[in-house]
Design an enzyme around this catalytic site. Sequence first.
Site, mmCIF file in Angstrom:
data_model
loop_
_atom_site.group_PDB
_atom_site.id
_atom_site.type_symbol
_atom_site.label_atom_id
_atom_site.label_comp_id
_atom_site.label_asym_id
_atom_site.label_seq_id
_atom_site.Cartn_x
_atom_site.Cartn_y
_atom_site.Cartn_z
ATOM 1 N N ASP A 1 -3.638 2.683 -5.449
ATOM 2 C CA ASP A 1 -2.421 2.773 -4.310
ATOM 3 C C ASP A 1 -2.174 1.456 -3.615
ATOM 4 O O ASP A 1 -1.529 1.284 -2.883
ATOM 5 C CB ASP A 1 -2.611 4.042 -3.635
ATOM 6 C CG ASP A 1 -3.791 3.886 -2.668
ATOM 7 O OD1 ASP A 1 -4.653 2.827 -2.895
ATOM 8 O OD2 ASP A 1 -3.864 4.724 -1.738
ATOM 9 N N GLU A 2 -3.033 0.256 -4.103
ATOM 10 C CA GLU A 2 -2.793 -1.030 -3.507
ATOM 11 C C GLU A 2 -2.575 -2.075 -4.166
ATOM 12 O O GLU A 2 -3.310 -2.096 -5.300
ATOM 13 C CB GLU A 2 -3.989 -1.091 -2.388
ATOM 14 C CG GLU A 2 -4.226 -0.443 -1.206
ATOM 15 C CD GLU A 2 -5.579 -0.697 -0.557
ATOM 16 O OE1 GLU A 2 -5.449 -1.426 0.543
ATOM 17 O OE2 GLU A 2 -6.397 -0.100 -1.125
ATOM 18 N N ASP B 1 0.844 -1.019 -0.007
ATOM 19 C CA ASP B 1 -0.030 -0.042 0.100
ATOM 20 C C ASP B 1 0.904 1.221 0.025
ATOM 21 O O ASP B 1 1.578 1.405 0.612
ATOM 22 C CB ASP B 1 -0.758 -0.024 1.194
ATOM 23 C CG ASP B 1 -1.979 1.073 1.078
ATOM 24 O OD1 ASP B 1 -2.112 1.860 0.037
ATOM 25 O OD2 ASP B 1 -2.815 1.103 2.290
#
Length: 425
Positions: A103-104, A8
């Site tokens: 974003d992960e 993350d």
Amino acid sequence: MAPVALVDCNNFYASCERAFNPKLEGKPIVVLSNNDGCVVARSNEVKALGIPMGEPWFKIEKEAKRHGIVAYSSNYALYGDMSARVMGLLGRFSPRQEIYSIDECFLGLEGFGTRDLTAYCQTIRQQVRQGTGIPVSVGIAATKTLAKLANHVAKKRPGYDGVCDFGRLTPGELNTLLDEIGVSEVWGVGRRIARRLEVMGITTVQQLRSADCRWIRQQFSVTLERTVSELNGIACIEIEEEAPNKQQIISSRSFGKPVETLQELSEAVCSYTTRAAEKLRSQESVAGSIGVYILTNSFKPQEPQYQRSQMVPLPTPTDDTRQLAQAALRGLKHIFKPGFRYKKAGIMLLGLEPKAHRPRTLFDDPAADSRSARLMQVMDVINTRMGQDTLKIAANGIERSWKMRRGMQSPRFTTDWNEIPNVRA
């Protein structure tokens, strides 16, 4: 049981801004929503000041100046490109990767044998930071749900140095740790479910983990039952290496200023249709219908209010921007009413199906279909290489005074030739 890692990006939007401006390191940063409306991203320094997510910018602007908070308009071109760079780097560390969000991503770590996974994930962190400037945290566990919690621990507890591997903890240590984390932190447990669980006396992750699966299913759903199984190390959610196609595509924006004319609304609707059509083609689908809607500003009750929508079926499912825009404009003309100050418009593509499975009829024109496909391909290639809207249909407009306000936007360092940073020795 094969371990899973969740990687993350830390405070992703703020980190993207810092990657190209090192002077921002350690300074409080907020990123604002469309039209510089609300806070949608905060650096750790801003979180420490107690400024909540979603707070309207006009309410905190004076406080922000007092604390030296640096505000940026959202720069989605930059964030999207930086995400692609991060995910491309992460894909080198595992043969199995699921990009979960901007974003992960999940990485499958099966087959890594006796490798020290904590050390391996520290290498991931170092190489991503070196290659992109973006800091990441990593959680490792037996299931995706546990990996999300491990990532939460890696972020919140400095002692783990950005990497937490639940597999290195004894059962007692893991129980104690999960008893210190609120149940609302569990992946898939929203506010409403968390409140119901808390009323029933289940306030921590460990308490949910210890609950009877059958009782959870009776009281809630099979989905939460699977979550409890995942918390106990039983994998119920597989890594999806290919994201499923969307069943609908929505494109909408609030205007930078109130819009009153059909001409301006038409430009906006065509622009949103263009974006949606690009997404449609990227997943190799066609749409069977398009919906268009317009609305005024409900936060200004002193002004006349109006809100309408219209669905327009397409004669033949298509991914051609021109045909979709023509249908959207027909719908817009049907619902447009003069005398109102419109705040927002949007379109929705429905009836999506794989282009390869589109039913054929006797009235199809293969030559026209071929010309359409070639034209759309050329448009997409040029816009990908040269920048969004380099090539567009005329109905999108030129001046576009209705566009969103982005008065504090940073340069698009990686996607616009005119905004590439200059480096001087």
